[in-house]
Design a protein around this motif. Structure first.
Motif, PDB file in Angstrom:
ATOM      1  N   ALA A  60      42.449  35.581 -10.483  1.00  0.00           N
ATOM      2  CA  ALA A  60      43.191  34.385 -10.867  1.00  0.00           C
ATOM      3  C   ALA A  60      42.754  33.276  -9.916  1.00  0.00           C
ATOM      4  CB  ALA A  60      44.689  34.626 -10.747  1.00  0.00           C
ATOM      5  N   ARG A  61      42.344  32.145 -10.482  1.00  0.00           N
ATOM      6  CA  ARG A  61      41.964  30.995  -9.668  1.00  0.00           C
ATOM      7  C   ARG A  61      43.131  30.013  -9.665  1.00  0.00           C
ATOM      8  NH1 ARG A  61      37.726  32.324 -12.496  1.00  0.00           N
ATOM      9  NH2 ARG A  61      37.872  30.628 -14.005  1.00  0.00           N
ATOM     10  N   VAL A  62      43.565  29.654  -8.469  1.00  0.00           N
ATOM     11  CA  VAL A  62      44.742  28.808  -8.305  1.00  0.00           C
ATOM     12  C   VAL A  62      44.379  27.619  -7.425  1.00  0.00           C
ATOM     13  CG1 VAL A  62      47.093  28.698  -7.350  1.00  0.00           C
ATOM     14  CG2 VAL A  62      46.321  30.765  -8.550  1.00  0.00           C
ATOM     15  N   SER A  63      44.814  26.432  -7.842  1.00  0.00           N
ATOM     16  CA  SER A  63      44.698  25.231  -7.024  1.00  0.00           C
ATOM     17  C   SER A  63      46.084  24.961  -6.447  1.00  0.00           C
ATOM     18  CB  SER A  63      44.239  24.053  -7.882  1.00  0.00           C
ATOM     19  OG  SER A  63      44.385  22.851  -7.159  1.00  0.00           O
ATOM     20  N   LEU A  64      46.166  24.901  -5.129  1.00  0.00           N
ATOM     21  CA  LEU A  64      47.431  24.685  -4.434  1.00  0.00           C
ATOM     22  C   LEU A  64      47.277  23.435  -3.579  1.00  0.00           C
ATOM     23  CD1 LEU A  64      50.243  25.916  -3.679  1.00  0.00           C
ATOM     24  CD2 LEU A  64      49.062  27.169  -1.879  1.00  0.00           C
ATOM     25  N   LYS A  65      47.988  22.366  -3.944  1.00  0.00           N
ATOM     26  CA  LYS A  65      47.909  21.107  -3.199  1.00  0.00           C
ATOM     27  C   LYS A  65      49.164  20.994  -2.341  1.00  0.00           C
ATOM     28  CE  LYS A  65      46.066  17.564  -5.203  1.00  0.00           C
ATOM     29  NZ  LYS A  65      45.847  16.365  -6.042  1.00  0.00           N
ATOM     30  N   LEU A  66      48.956  20.911  -1.026  1.00  0.00           N
ATOM     31  CA  LEU A  66      50.061  20.870  -0.070  1.00  0.00           C
ATOM     32  C   LEU A  66      50.060  19.561   0.705  1.00  0.00           C
ATOM     33  CD1 LEU A  66      49.541  24.406   1.505  1.00  0.00           C
ATOM     34  CD2 LEU A  66      51.311  23.765  -0.126  1.00  0.00           C
ATOM     35  N   ARG A  67      51.254  19.104   1.029  1.00  0.00           N
ATOM     36  CA  ARG A  67      51.418  17.992   1.963  1.00  0.00           C
ATOM     37  C   ARG A  67      51.922  18.610   3.252  1.00  0.00           C
ATOM     38  NH1 ARG A  67      54.045  12.191   1.832  1.00  0.00           N
ATOM     39  NH2 ARG A  67      54.759  12.135   3.980  1.00  0.00           N
ATOM     40  N   ILE A  68      51.265  18.278   4.361  1.00  0.00           N
ATOM     41  CA  ILE A  68      51.643  18.807   5.660  1.00  0.00           C
ATOM     42  C   ILE A  68      52.059  17.636   6.531  1.00  0.00           C
ATOM     43  CG2 ILE A  68      50.904  20.204   7.624  1.00  0.00           C
ATOM     44  CD1 ILE A  68      48.609  20.914   5.241  1.00  0.00           C
ATOM     45  N   ASP A  69      53.279  17.705   7.062  1.00  0.00           N
ATOM     46  CA  ASP A  69      53.839  16.626   7.877  1.00  0.00           C
ATOM     47  C   ASP A  69      53.891  17.038   9.338  1.00  0.00           C
ATOM     48  OD1 ASP A  69      54.605  14.603   5.849  1.00  0.00           O
ATOM     49  OD2 ASP A  69      55.844  16.243   5.097  1.00  0.00           O
ATOM     50  N   ASN A  70      53.506  16.115  10.204  1.00  0.00           N
ATOM     51  CA  ASN A  70      53.549  16.330  11.645  1.00  0.00           C
ATOM     52  C   ASN A  70      54.664  15.460  12.229  1.00  0.00           C
ATOM     53  OD1 ASN A  70      53.103  16.747  14.360  1.00  0.00           O
ATOM     54  ND2 ASN A  70      51.162  15.635  14.424  1.00  0.00           N
TER      55      ASN A  70
END
Length: 172
Positions: A60-70
């Motif tokens: 299964a090919r999955v695109s996972l777009k994450l926002r990472i906050d510092n």
């Protein structure tokens, strides 16, 4: 006597000159720093199942777009971001995300392209996702944050991201 605006400027320059030395002197206090530094946070911007191959090997090919906050006042580089991907409660594979550079008190959006194995136990769940049905998922993992002179604490394991697959069907 110097005017007040000049004295304020002089104090700012002196404080700026002393700050790097103060931070370097704290770098030997790793346990105390881990209590002062806040954990960067992950939030999901988008998930997509981009492909499902049921041949050999089944993936299964999955695109996972994450926002990472510092939330910290210093920049950080997150490395060794790894974990497990769970779909509808089932462990469906390992996840290794790319390194991320975060500005001080800032954020970055990172897209991870995952290729996860499909087993006999998880094929039915992946087929439901491919047919457009909502399916809960989560990514549990760990990472190391490089804060420069302040050290390189590791965080986790804990849930980095979670949500629902919500997309149009890619299979009838």
């Amino acid at each position: 006597m110097f005017p007040p605006s000049f004295r304020r400027s002089l104090r700012r320059v002196a404080a700026a000159a002393l700050l790097p030395g103060a931070l370097l002197s704290l770098s030997g206090c790793a346990p105390a720093l881990k209590q002062v530094l806040k954990v960067p946070t992950f939030s999901v911007q988008q998930t997509r199942l981009t492909g499902l191959t049921l041949g050999s090997p089944a993936t299964a090919r999955v695109s996972l777009k994450l926002r990472i906050d510092n939330p910290n006042p210093v920049a950080a580089r997150l490395a060794n971001i790894s974990g497990q991907f769970y779909l509808n409660g089932a462990d469906v594979g390992n996840v290794n995300l790319p390194n991320v550079n975060l500005p001080a008190r800032g954020s970055a959006v990172q897209e991870a392209l995952l290729e996860l194995p499909v087993s006999l136990q998880t094929a039915a769940v992946w087929l439901q996702v491919a047919r457009g049905r909502e399916m809960p998922y989560r990514v549990d993992g760990t990472f190391t944050a490089d804060f420069g002179a302040l050290g390189q604490p590791s965080f986790g394991p804990y849930t980095l991201a979670q949500g629902l697959f919500q997309q149009k069907a890619i299979l009838p």
